[in-house]
Design a protein around this motif. Structure first.
Motif, PDB file in Angstrom:
ATOM      1  N   ARG A  86      22.693  10.497  17.465  1.00 43.52           N
ATOM      2  CA  ARG A  86      23.423  10.655  16.238  1.00 43.52           C
ATOM      3  C   ARG A  86      24.280  11.772  15.808  1.00 43.52           C
ATOM      4  NH1 ARG A  86      19.479  10.687  10.674  1.00 43.52           N
ATOM      5  NH2 ARG A  86      21.046  10.471   9.243  1.00 43.52           N
ATOM      6  N   TYR A  87      24.020  13.219  16.289  1.00 39.11           N
ATOM      7  CA  TYR A  87      24.489  14.205  16.009  1.00 39.11           C
ATOM      8  C   TYR A  87      25.618  14.655  17.175  1.00 39.11           C
ATOM      9  CZ  TYR A  87      21.510  14.421  12.326  1.00 39.11           C
ATOM     10  OH  TYR A  87      20.543  14.428  11.267  1.00 39.11           O
ATOM     11  N   GLY A  88      25.582  14.223  18.346  1.00 36.65           N
ATOM     12  CA  GLY A  88      26.378  14.431  19.631  1.00 36.65           C
ATOM     13  C   GLY A  88      25.665  15.954  20.221  1.00 36.65           C
ATOM     14  N   LYS A  89      26.324  16.398  21.291  1.00 39.57           N
ATOM     15  CA  LYS A  89      25.937  17.635  21.833  1.00 39.57           C
ATOM     16  C   LYS A  89      26.683  18.709  21.437  1.00 39.57           C
ATOM     17  CE  LYS A  89      23.604  18.756  26.237  1.00 39.57           C
ATOM     18  NZ  LYS A  89      23.456  18.302  27.587  1.00 39.57           N
ATOM     19  N   ALA A  90      26.297  19.910  20.935  1.00 37.94           N
ATOM     20  CA  ALA A  90      27.185  21.076  20.704  1.00 37.94           C
ATOM     21  C   ALA A  90      27.685  21.464  22.029  1.00 37.94           C
ATOM     22  CB  ALA A  90      26.416  21.969  20.036  1.00 37.94           C
ATOM     23  N   PRO A  91      29.069  21.663  21.858  1.00 40.55           N
ATOM     24  CA  PRO A  91      29.731  22.258  23.207  1.00 40.55           C
ATOM     25  C   PRO A  91      29.051  23.677  23.560  1.00 40.55           C
ATOM     26  CG  PRO A  91      31.277  22.206  21.428  1.00 40.55           C
ATOM     27  CD  PRO A  91      30.046  21.603  20.751  1.00 40.55           C
ATOM     28  N   ARG A  92      29.104  23.961  24.872  1.00 38.84           N
ATOM     29  CA  ARG A  92      28.506  25.369  25.198  1.00 38.84           C
ATOM     30  C   ARG A  92      29.657  26.500  25.031  1.00 38.84           C
ATOM     31  NH1 ARG A  92      24.941  27.845  28.634  1.00 38.84           N
ATOM     32  NH2 ARG A  92      25.651  29.240  29.871  1.00 38.84           N
ATOM     33  N   SER A  93      30.873  26.214  25.040  1.00 42.42           N
ATOM     34  CA  SER A  93      31.778  27.225  24.810  1.00 42.42           C
ATOM     35  C   SER A  93      31.913  27.815  23.181  1.00 42.42           C
ATOM     36  CB  SER A  93      33.095  26.793  25.043  1.00 42.42           C
ATOM     37  OG  SER A  93      33.375  25.765  24.365  1.00 42.42           O
ATOM     38  N   ARG A  94      31.424  26.851  22.361  1.00 39.99           N
ATOM     39  CA  ARG A  94      31.265  27.322  20.930  1.00 39.99           C
ATOM     40  C   ARG A  94      30.261  28.243  20.860  1.00 39.99           C
ATOM     41  NH1 ARG A  94      30.959  22.836  16.379  1.00 39.99           N
ATOM     42  NH2 ARG A  94      29.035  22.471  17.736  1.00 39.99           N
ATOM     43  N   LEU A 142      17.147  42.324  18.882  1.00 34.91           N
ATOM     44  CA  LEU A 142      17.780  41.015  18.338  1.00 34.91           C
ATOM     45  C   LEU A 142      19.099  40.822  19.056  1.00 34.91           C
ATOM     46  CD1 LEU A 142      17.101  41.529  14.361  1.00 34.91           C
ATOM     47  CD2 LEU A 142      16.137  40.030  15.894  1.00 34.91           C
ATOM     48  N   GLY A 143      19.860  41.597  19.520  1.00 32.15           N
ATOM     49  CA  GLY A 143      21.026  41.270  20.305  1.00 32.15           C
ATOM     50  C   GLY A 143      20.795  40.729  21.426  1.00 32.15           C
ATOM     51  N   VAL A 144      19.865  41.526  22.137  1.00 29.13           N
ATOM     52  CA  VAL A 144      19.261  40.802  23.653  1.00 29.13           C
ATOM     53  C   VAL A 144      18.794  39.341  23.355  1.00 29.13           C
ATOM     54  CG1 VAL A 144      17.533  41.221  25.474  1.00 29.13           C
ATOM     55  CG2 VAL A 144      18.891  43.032  24.451  1.00 29.13           C
ATOM     56  N   ALA A 145      18.070  39.072  22.386  1.00 27.73           N
ATOM     57  CA  ALA A 145      17.558  37.827  22.098  1.00 27.73           C
ATOM     58  C   ALA A 145      18.604  36.833  21.848  1.00 27.73           C
ATOM     59  CB  ALA A 145      16.395  37.695  20.986  1.00 27.73           C
ATOM     60  N   LEU A 146      19.487  37.214  21.093  1.00 22.51           N
ATOM     61  CA  LEU A 146      20.724  36.473  20.763  1.00 22.51           C
ATOM     62  C   LEU A 146      21.711  36.256  21.847  1.00 22.51           C
ATOM     63  CD1 LEU A 146      22.341  34.853  18.928  1.00 22.51           C
ATOM     64  CD2 LEU A 146      23.592  36.848  17.935  1.00 22.51           C
ATOM     65  N   ALA A 147      21.835  37.181  22.625  1.00 22.03           N
ATOM     66  CA  ALA A 147      22.890  36.771  23.927  1.00 22.03           C
ATOM     67  C   ALA A 147      21.790  35.941  24.861  1.00 22.03           C
ATOM     68  CB  ALA A 147      22.923  38.212  24.540  1.00 22.03           C
ATOM     69  N   TRP A 148      20.630  35.974  25.059  1.00 19.32           N
ATOM     70  CA  TRP A 148      19.740  35.173  25.655  1.00 19.32           C
ATOM     71  C   TRP A 148      19.775  33.794  25.422  1.00 19.32           C
ATOM     72  CZ3 TRP A 148      17.723  34.376  30.358  1.00 19.32           C
ATOM     73  CH2 TRP A 148      16.694  33.256  30.384  1.00 19.32           C
ATOM     74  N   VAL A 149      19.902  33.609  23.993  1.00 20.95           N
ATOM     75  CA  VAL A 149      20.067  32.181  23.557  1.00 20.95           C
ATOM     76  C   VAL A 149      21.197  31.476  23.739  1.00 20.95           C
ATOM     77  CG1 VAL A 149      20.096  30.879  21.172  1.00 20.95           C
ATOM     78  CG2 VAL A 149      18.186  32.506  21.764  1.00 20.95           C
ATOM     79  N   CYS A 150      22.686  32.469  23.729  1.00 21.10           N
ATOM     80  CA  CYS A 150      23.784  31.903  23.883  1.00 21.10           C
ATOM     81  C   CYS A 150      24.102  31.716  25.417  1.00 21.10           C
ATOM     82  CB  CYS A 150      24.721  33.147  23.373  1.00 21.10           C
ATOM     83  SG  CYS A 150      24.798  33.227  21.647  1.00 21.10           S
ATOM     84  N   LEU A 151      23.280  32.331  26.690  1.00 18.09           N
ATOM     85  CA  LEU A 151      23.956  32.339  27.778  1.00 18.09           C
ATOM     86  C   LEU A 151      22.821  31.599  28.576  1.00 18.09           C
ATOM     87  CD1 LEU A 151      25.051  36.066  28.236  1.00 18.09           C
ATOM     88  CD2 LEU A 151      26.532  34.031  27.922  1.00 18.09           C
ATOM     89  N   ARG A 152      21.552  31.259  28.072  1.00 18.23           N
ATOM     90  CA  ARG A 152      20.674  30.556  28.934  1.00 18.23           C
ATOM     91  C   ARG A 152      21.277  29.120  29.224  1.00 18.23           C
ATOM     92  NH1 ARG A 152      16.211  28.386  24.523  1.00 18.23           N
ATOM     93  NH2 ARG A 152      17.838  27.284  23.328  1.00 18.23           N
ATOM     94  N   PRO A 153      20.745  28.672  30.562  1.00 14.12           N
ATOM     95  CA  PRO A 153      21.116  27.426  30.733  1.00 14.12           C
ATOM     96  C   PRO A 153      20.778  26.110  30.063  1.00 14.12           C
ATOM     97  CG  PRO A 153      19.956  28.420  32.552  1.00 14.12           C
ATOM     98  CD  PRO A 153      19.858  29.412  31.434  1.00 14.12           C
ATOM     99  N   ARG A 154      21.575  25.251  29.760  1.00 11.19           N
ATOM    100  CA  ARG A 154      21.147  24.101  29.225  1.00 11.19           C
ATOM    101  C   ARG A 154      19.955  23.289  29.883  1.00 11.19           C
ATOM    102  NH1 ARG A 154      24.012  22.478  24.172  1.00 11.19           N
ATOM    103  NH2 ARG A 154      25.516  23.952  24.017  1.00 11.19           N
TER     104      ARG A 154
END
Length: 72
Positions: A5-13, A59-71
């Motif tokens: 329905r929504y599509g997959k969000a691009p990783r680069s974004r 919080l910065g480490v947690a946000l970086a982990w969420v951004c960089l973790r593998p799909r």
């Protein structure tokens, strides 16, 4: 989330929008922590910076982990 329905969000974004604030939070939290310990600067140690600095850094480490973790 329903990908059909929504599509997959691009990783680069996610990396472009999430990584700069994550790095900023990590460096600011680290700086405030070191400032509160008296390692950086000549000011008197601050208890409030000693409490807020590690929280921001975490919080910065947690946000970086969420951004960089593998799909999955």
């Amino acid at each position: 989330m329903d990908e059909s329905r929504y599509g997959k969000a691009p990783r680069s974004r996610g990396i472009v929008l999430g990584l700069p604030p994550a790095l900023f939070l990590m460096f600011l939290g680290g700086y405030w922590t070191l400032l509160s310990w008296g390692v950086v600067g000549d000011e008197a140690p601050s208890r409030s910076l000693g409490a807020v600095g590690p929280i921001l850094g975490g919080l910065g480490v947690a946000l970086a982990w969420v951004c960089l973790r593998p799909r999955r």
